[in-house]
Motif scaffolding. Structure first.
Motif, PDB file in Angstrom:
ATOM      1  N   GLY A 134      49.221  16.142 -16.061  1.00 37.04           N
ATOM      2  CA  GLY A 134      49.200  14.689 -15.973  1.00 37.04           C
ATOM      3  C   GLY A 134      49.698  14.168 -14.639  1.00 37.04           C
ATOM      4  N   GLU A 135      49.827  12.861 -14.556  1.00 37.61           N
ATOM      5  CA  GLU A 135      50.291  12.220 -13.328  1.00 37.61           C
ATOM      6  C   GLU A 135      51.804  12.246 -13.203  1.00 37.61           C
ATOM      7  OE1 GLU A 135      48.530  10.958 -10.714  1.00 37.61           O
ATOM      8  OE2 GLU A 135      46.910  12.012 -11.745  1.00 37.61           O
ATOM      9  N   HIS A 136      52.494  12.487 -14.321  1.00 40.61           N
ATOM     10  CA  HIS A 136      53.953  12.411 -14.301  1.00 40.61           C
ATOM     11  C   HIS A 136      54.564  13.644 -14.963  1.00 40.61           C
ATOM     12  CE1 HIS A 136      53.498   8.282 -12.963  1.00 40.61           C
ATOM     13  NE2 HIS A 136      52.686   8.056 -13.990  1.00 40.61           N
ATOM     14  N   PRO A 137      54.523  14.785 -14.284  1.00 44.23           N
ATOM     15  CA  PRO A 137      55.114  15.995 -14.855  1.00 44.23           C
ATOM     16  C   PRO A 137      56.639  15.884 -14.916  1.00 44.23           C
ATOM     17  CG  PRO A 137      54.518  16.376 -12.575  1.00 44.23           C
ATOM     18  CD  PRO A 137      53.988  15.009 -12.925  1.00 44.23           C
ATOM     19  N   TYR A 138      57.241  16.686 -15.776  1.00 41.74           N
ATOM     20  CA  TYR A 138      58.700  16.721 -15.836  1.00 41.74           C
ATOM     21  C   TYR A 138      59.136  18.050 -16.443  1.00 41.74           C
ATOM     22  CZ  TYR A 138      58.094  15.172 -20.754  1.00 41.74           C
ATOM     23  OH  TYR A 138      57.720  15.058 -22.075  1.00 41.74           O
ATOM     24  N   VAL A 139      60.419  18.319 -16.338  1.00 37.89           N
ATOM     25  CA  VAL A 139      61.002  19.550 -16.873  1.00 37.89           C
ATOM     26  C   VAL A 139      62.122  19.159 -17.825  1.00 37.89           C
ATOM     27  CG1 VAL A 139      62.267  21.670 -16.324  1.00 37.89           C
ATOM     28  CG2 VAL A 139      60.459  20.857 -14.787  1.00 37.89           C
ATOM     29  N   THR A 140      62.149  19.758 -19.002  1.00 38.49           N
ATOM     30  CA  THR A 140      63.259  19.550 -19.922  1.00 38.49           C
ATOM     31  C   THR A 140      64.086  20.835 -20.013  1.00 38.49           C
ATOM     32  OG1 THR A 140      61.910  20.181 -21.838  1.00 38.49           O
ATOM     33  CG2 THR A 140      62.026  17.837 -21.292  1.00 38.49           C
ATOM     34  N   PHE A 141      65.369  20.669 -20.277  1.00 36.89           N
ATOM     35  CA  PHE A 141      66.269  21.810 -20.454  1.00 36.89           C
ATOM     36  C   PHE A 141      67.524  21.327 -21.161  1.00 36.89           C
ATOM     37  CE2 PHE A 141      67.088  19.813 -16.373  1.00 36.89           C
ATOM     38  CZ  PHE A 141      68.476  19.730 -16.294  1.00 36.89           C
ATOM     39  N   GLU A 142      68.320  22.276 -21.607  1.00 39.84           N
ATOM     40  CA  GLU A 142      69.576  21.954 -22.273  1.00 39.84           C
ATOM     41  C   GLU A 142      70.730  22.432 -21.400  1.00 39.84           C
ATOM     42  OE1 GLU A 142      69.567  23.609 -26.195  1.00 39.84           O
ATOM     43  OE2 GLU A 142      67.581  22.806 -26.652  1.00 39.84           O
ATOM     44  N   LYS A 143      71.724  21.574 -21.244  1.00 37.61           N
ATOM     45  CA  LYS A 143      72.896  21.892 -20.454  1.00 37.61           C
ATOM     46  C   LYS A 143      74.125  21.279 -21.110  1.00 37.61           C
ATOM     47  CE  LYS A 143      75.280  23.220 -16.803  1.00 37.61           C
ATOM     48  NZ  LYS A 143      75.568  24.640 -16.534  1.00 37.61           N
ATOM     49  N   ASP A 144      75.118  22.129 -21.378  1.00 42.67           N
ATOM     50  CA  ASP A 144      76.358  21.666 -22.018  1.00 42.67           C
ATOM     51  C   ASP A 144      76.083  20.936 -23.322  1.00 42.67           C
ATOM     52  OD1 ASP A 144      77.785  22.685 -19.833  1.00 42.67           O
ATOM     53  OD2 ASP A 144      77.600  20.799 -18.733  1.00 42.67           O
ATOM     54  N   GLY A 145      75.129  21.450 -24.078  1.00 43.91           N
ATOM     55  CA  GLY A 145      74.820  20.893 -25.383  1.00 43.91           C
ATOM     56  C   GLY A 145      73.966  19.653 -25.373  1.00 43.91           C
ATOM     57  N   LYS A 146      73.523  19.210 -24.188  1.00 46.46           N
ATOM     58  CA  LYS A 146      72.703  18.007 -24.091  1.00 46.46           C
ATOM     59  C   LYS A 146      71.289  18.360 -23.621  1.00 46.46           C
ATOM     60  CE  LYS A 146      76.667  15.117 -22.825  1.00 46.46           C
ATOM     61  NZ  LYS A 146      77.243  14.232 -21.771  1.00 46.46           N
ATOM     62  N   VAL A 147      70.310  17.635 -24.150  1.00 42.04           N
ATOM     63  CA  VAL A 147      68.931  17.789 -23.682  1.00 42.04           C
ATOM     64  C   VAL A 147      68.744  16.909 -22.449  1.00 42.04           C
ATOM     65  CG1 VAL A 147      66.499  17.498 -24.247  1.00 42.04           C
ATOM     66  CG2 VAL A 147      68.084  18.288 -26.003  1.00 42.04           C
TER      67      VAL A 147
END
Length: 396
Positions: A134-147
């Motif tokens: 898409g036009e707006h890629p992104y990356v998700t991940f978890e750090k210190d218990g937060k998304v």
């Protein structure tokens, strides 16, 4: 969070890409699932091509490499007891290689990134590229218990063969090419002076041998073993005995033995995936290809990918020429396949294959005699070993 380029993986390819982009004023964030200490603990290659050395200098991280790295103007090959030196410098018009460990390259890049204030997020769990078409890629991940969510323009998958980047591309988009070799390399690292001032690649009827080094006081030795072998069955004493059995007496007598700092068995394979990009996701290094280590191409091929992607990204941002990024896979793969060919050639030339018959063995010996007995053959080995030139991006 938002950045221009999200880089997945803080190995040398991700760090080098990040360093070059940061120096060019292109914001980037690196997301790594392991700790920094774990990344630094990986024992990897130590021979840098001329192009890789130049790229590290361009990235401003060459001070320690230039002070401590060892310039090698040649390598030695042994086959059937015959010893031949490949004069890299003379055969390539002055090119050479640099012996400087991948761990040290990684350390230099990590320190430079901290000094420049660029962000690296270590110990990020469940990293996932999203909306890469898409036009707006992104990356998700978890750090210190937060998304967490990292929005970006582009994603560079520098997370290795087992990483998530390649796996998020639909299977029907990718074509994989693979050759699995019927043996591995048992390697030992020791704080002992190298047996020779240049690397030795040796064929022996018991299997291939490589006498390598990391410095004037640290040696790295490898030899070919069946895939059924287990590293715990190889004591240091047994390793040194087998190594010496496979080397000519004059070399074996000069091997300085000592306790191992690290011992491991690595399987050998050739692997390439096409294409190396999908939408706004770009695969870099081992995420897209693996080479057997015989040609000293693994880290160098990753650096080649970084060089290509970095220069294309600069043009995209500085000239508003975003469509030029569509050329990444095409350009990168041309050099990838040439490096795969050379690594396959060196592996085939110097290893013992369990299913080889008499004809195969005669052809192997004849290949060796031709390449080492012909200036054209010697030049072919030399120019591939020091690294083929990077393809020009600026003129596209």
């Amino acid at each position: 969070m938002r950045t221009k380029v999200a880089i997945i993986g803080a190995g040398p390819s991700g760090l080098l890409l990040g360093q070059l982009l940061t120096r060019a004023g292109i914001d980037n964030v690196i997301v790594e699932r392991q700790s920094g200490e774990y990344v630094l603990g990986r024992i990897r290659a130590g021979v840098l091509e001329q192009g890789t050395v130049g790229l590290l200098r361009e990235a401003g991280v060459s001070e320690r490499m230039d002070a401590e790295g060892l310039v090698h103007d040649g390598i030695e090959l042994i086959f059937g007891g015959r010893r031949d030196r490949i004069d890299l410098k003379a055969l390539t018009g002055g090119s050479s290689v640099m012996v400087y460990g991948q761990t040290e390259v990684t350390r230099d890049l990590m320190e430079a990134r901290v000094a420049m204030g660029a962000q690296t997020i270590y110990e990020a769990a469940n990293v996932q590229p999203r909306e890469v078409k898409g036009e707006h890629p992104y990356v998700t991940f978890e750090k210190d218990g937060k998304v967490c969510r990292l929005d970006c323009d582009y994603i560079a998958g520098c997370d290795g063969f087992h990483g998530i980047s390649r796996k998020c591309i639909p299977e029907n988009v990718l074509t994989s090419y693979e050759r699995v070799y019927p043996f591995g390399w048992l390697g030992l690292l020791s704080d002992t002076p190298p047996v020779n001032h240049e690397l030795i690649y040796a064929h022996h009827e018991r299997g291939f041998v490589l006498c390598s080094q990391r410095s004037t006081t640290r040696s790295r030795y490898y030899f070919q073993v069946p895939l059924t072998e287990k590293v715990e069955d190889w004591s240091d004493e047994r390793f040194w005995e087998e190594l010496k059995r496979r080397l000519p007496t004059d070399i074996a007598d000069g091997v300085a033995i000592g306790p191992s700092l690290e011992k491991s068995i690595a399987p050998l394979r050739s692997y390439v995936v096409e294409p190396m990009q999908y939408g706004k996701l770009f695969l870099v290094g081992d995420a897209a290809h693996i080479v057997p280590p015989t040609g000293a191409k693994g880290l160098n091929l990753a650096a080649s990918d970084v060089n290509t992607l970095y220069r294309l990204l600069r043009r995209a941002y500085e000239e508003g020429h975003a469509q030029i990024l569509d050329r990444y896979s095409e350009i990168a793969l041309r050099r990838v396949w040439k490096a795969e060919r050379f690594s396959w050639f060196m592996t085939t030339l110097l290893h013992e294959f369990p299913d080889s018959d008499g004809f195969d063995k005669r052809m192997q010996r004849t290949d060796y005699e031709y390449y080492t007995g012909s200036k054209a053959g010697l030049t072919t080995i030399a120019e591939n070993y020091v690294g083929l030139p990077y393809e020009a991006i600026e003129g596209l």
